[in-house]
Design a protein around this motif. Structure first.
Motif, PDB file in Angstrom:
ATOM      1  N   HIS A  92      46.414  29.286  35.772  1.00 12.44           N
ATOM      2  CA  HIS A  92      45.813  30.243  34.848  1.00 12.44           C
ATOM      3  C   HIS A  92      44.961  31.215  35.644  1.00 12.44           C
ATOM      4  CE1 HIS A  92      43.816  31.927  31.543  1.00 12.44           C
ATOM      5  NE2 HIS A  92      42.809  31.089  31.439  1.00 12.44           N
ATOM      6  N   ASP A  93      45.258  32.501  35.546  1.00  2.11           N
ATOM      7  CA  ASP A  93      44.559  33.532  36.331  1.00  2.11           C
ATOM      8  C   ASP A  93      44.563  33.194  37.821  1.00  2.11           C
ATOM      9  OD1 ASP A  93      43.989  35.144  34.229  1.00  2.11           O
ATOM     10  OD2 ASP A  93      41.950  34.360  33.899  1.00  2.11           O
ATOM     11  N   GLY A  94      45.681  32.689  38.307  1.00  2.00           N
ATOM     12  CA  GLY A  94      45.813  32.361  39.724  1.00  2.00           C
ATOM     13  C   GLY A  94      45.130  31.068  40.138  1.00  2.00           C
ATOM     14  N   GLY A 107      52.845  30.456  36.404  1.00  2.00           N
ATOM     15  CA  GLY A 107      51.743  31.002  35.597  1.00  2.00           C
ATOM     16  C   GLY A 107      51.976  30.915  34.095  1.00  2.00           C
ATOM     17  N   ARG A 108      50.866  30.948  33.354  1.00  2.00           N
ATOM     18  CA  ARG A 108      50.886  30.920  31.896  1.00  2.00           C
ATOM     19  C   ARG A 108      51.761  32.029  31.314  1.00  2.00           C
ATOM     20  NH1 ARG A 108      44.879  30.640  29.139  1.00  2.00           N
ATOM     21  NH2 ARG A 108      44.789  28.367  29.052  1.00  2.00           N
ATOM     22  N   GLU A 109      51.727  33.181  32.007  1.00  2.00           N
ATOM     23  CA  GLU A 109      52.413  34.361  31.466  1.00  2.00           C
ATOM     24  C   GLU A 109      53.851  34.463  31.967  1.00  2.00           C
ATOM     25  OE1 GLU A 109      49.846  34.162  33.562  1.00  2.00           O
ATOM     26  OE2 GLU A 109      51.023  34.697  35.313  1.00  2.00           O
ATOM     27  N   LYS A 165      58.482  38.434  37.371  1.00  2.00           N
ATOM     28  CA  LYS A 165      57.674  39.204  36.406  1.00  2.00           C
ATOM     29  C   LYS A 165      58.458  39.555  35.144  1.00  2.00           C
ATOM     30  CE  LYS A 165      54.306  40.985  39.637  1.00  2.00           C
ATOM     31  NZ  LYS A 165      54.909  40.384  40.869  1.00  2.00           N
ATOM     32  N   GLU A 223      34.600  26.984  28.308  1.00  2.58           N
ATOM     33  CA  GLU A 223      35.964  27.382  27.927  1.00  2.58           C
ATOM     34  C   GLU A 223      36.799  26.187  27.506  1.00  2.58           C
ATOM     35  OE1 GLU A 223      37.454  29.406  31.501  1.00  2.58           O
ATOM     36  OE2 GLU A 223      35.320  29.638  31.939  1.00  2.58           O
ATOM     37  N   TYR A 250      33.913  24.626  33.912  1.00  2.00           N
ATOM     38  CA  TYR A 250      34.505  25.550  32.928  1.00  2.00           C
ATOM     39  C   TYR A 250      34.010  25.200  31.523  1.00  2.00           C
ATOM     40  CZ  TYR A 250      37.658  25.758  36.904  1.00  2.00           C
ATOM     41  OH  TYR A 250      38.165  25.849  38.161  1.00  2.00           O
TER      42      TYR A 250
END
Ligand code: GDP
Ligand code: IMO
Ligand code: MG
Length: 424
Positions: free
Chosen positions: A45-47, A417-419, A383, A92, A89
């Motif tokens: 997540h976010d790298g 990654g999440r995305e 991507k 979150e 964290y």
């Protein structure tokens, strides 16, 4: 109402954690229902990479509730250390609840797992040596200690004293190991008990109420179909039932309450530990897959054995789990190879068979029947977020997998990654 189960369809490490993390955005609860800290689920997540062993993979979603259900075996020291690592964290994180019926992994389980593996020598199962098998064995033998017992200091003390006599006798007299110290164990574990007490309660009523109230509950599988105690490549399996049916006993949910069952798989196959593996590649291509896919264990760091995708296994997994959808991972990884193969059938003694052999000698004699596919080596798909944007060779590959298993592919992973996921 949605009760969605996510299971592994190969030998583990398919990327279940990634899908739970993604799907938990639209869920209310995430429930781990089997296994223990033999699991290693990665979220990126976010790298930043998070490796989770006991804490459900929905933990990075504030406002959600994560549950460790009765079917899980809990090493309290590992759980506390995982919670400590996550504490930075804090703002979150989802809420965490632990079942009072979950069994506790005790130091003798870990010791005996290791001693048994060493005693077996070359014939070892390649377990994670985390005490999983001995803990489930004690549960079945009715000499286990549950979280509710750990929360009761007098009862816990009594249980340790009565159990340790037998365990130490086995450790010393059978395996020649060093006996464990009851008082030290009691001290350590009662310390863990105080840290975990705020999280421990009856969870079954919470899960039922959630489903009845129309909430979305995700059930996070650990391990996988071919590590299942009943249907995996026994004895090279884990000691629980990671298949979808395990949700019923591991979380106390009736089969009719389950609305969707997603099977996660990689575009190739990997395995950690011993046991037969029909499509294993003991060659340069196997090494290439290991390096391209970073196939080193999340829990033990062991290099994973790698081979081609095996549709015979996936068809069997689709049946055993009643899969309603497939989640494929590592499409990016196989695309980098010179060409890609899929095992479509097994040949045993010259004849195509239509079942997955239970006899391991038979399984070892099975020869894979492959179909070969073009790769898309020069195109970076990491991507890509829409199916239409995939190269034609990747589309052809996905279509063939879907039609040969007979279950729709719902998500395709093109990176950790999440995305990096295409929704079909
Ligand atoms: P789990 O045990 O099923 O949750 O899976 P693991 O986390 O043990 O192993 C999966 C590995 O593959 C992890 O390192 C993930 O970050 C990585 N991963 C997951 N999906 C993809 C994908 O689509 N592409 C690539 N390149 N890596 C992925
Ligand atoms: P996740 O959830 C891959 C394997 C071990 C060994 C066998 C028995 O990350 O997919 P055990 O310690 O359970 O008695 O070991 O099962 N194994 C896994 N392999 N992924 C896992 O979990 C595994 N959990 C257990 O390597 O071969
Ligand atoms: Mg894993």
């Amino acid at each position: 109402m949605a009760a969605v189960v996510v299971v592994g369809t190969q030998w583990g490490d398919e990327g279940k954690g990634k899908y739970i993390d993604i799907l938990s955005a639209d869920a209310d609860y995430v429930v781990r229902f089997s296994g223990g800290n033999n699991a290693g689920h990665t979220i990126v997540h976010d790298g930043v990479k998070y490796a989770l062993h006991l804490v459900p993979s929905g933990i990075l979603r504030k406002g959600k509730t994560c549950i460790i259900a009765n079917g899980v075996v809990i090493d309290p020291a590992v759980l506390i250390s995982e919670l400590n690592n996550l504490s930075k964290y804090d703002n979150e994180l989802a809420e965490l609840i632990i079942s009072d019926r979950a069994h506790v992994i005790m130091p003798w389980h870990i010791e005996l797992d290791s001693l048994q593996e060493s005693y077996r020598g070359n014939a070892g199962l390649g377990t994670t040596r985390r005490g999983i098998g001995p803990a489930y064995a004690d549960k079945a033998e009715r000499s286990g200690i549950r979280m509710c017992d750990l929360m009761d200091p007098d009862l816990f003390r009594e249980m340790v004293h009565s159990t340790i006599k037998v365990k130490n006798a086995i450790i010393e007299k059978v395996y020649g190991g060093k006996p464990l110290d009851a008082e030290k164990i009691i001290d350590d574990y009662l310390g863990y008990a105080e840290k975990l007490r705020p999280y421990v309660r009856d969870v079954n009523s919470i899960i039922h109420r959630a489903i009845e109230n129309g909430k979305t509950v995700l059930f996070e599988g650990a391990q996988a179909t071919f590590l299942d105690l009943d249907f995996g490549t026994y004895p090279y399996v884990t000691s629980s039932n990671p298949i979808a049916g395990g949700v019923c006993t591991g979380a106390g949910v009736g089969p009719k309450m389950i609305t969707e069952i997603l099977g996660v798989f990689k575009a190739y196959t990997s395995r950690v530990g011993s046991g037969p593996f029909v499509t294993e590649l003991n060659n340069e291509v196997g090494n290439q897959i290991r390096e391209l896919g970073h196939e080193y264990g999340t829990t033990t760091g062991r290099p994973r054995r790698c081979g081609w995708l095996d549709v015979v296994m996936l068809k069997y997994a689709a049946r055993l789990n009643s899969l309603t959808g497939l989640c494929l991972n590592h499409l990016d990884t196989v695309g980098k190879l010179d060409s890609i193969k899929i095992c479509m059938a097994y040949k045993l003694d010259g004849k195509i068979i239509d079942y997955y052999p239970s006899n391991l000698k038979e399984l070892a004699r099975c020869e894979p029947v492959y179909e070969e596919f073009e790769s898309w080596k020069d195109i970076d798909i990491s991507k890509v977020n829409r199916y239409e944007m995939l190269p034609p060779a990747a589309k052809k590959y996905l279509k063939r997998i879907e039609e040969s298993i007979g279950v729709p592919i719902k998500y395709v992973g093109v990176g950790p990654g999440r995305e990096q996921v295409i929704t079909m």
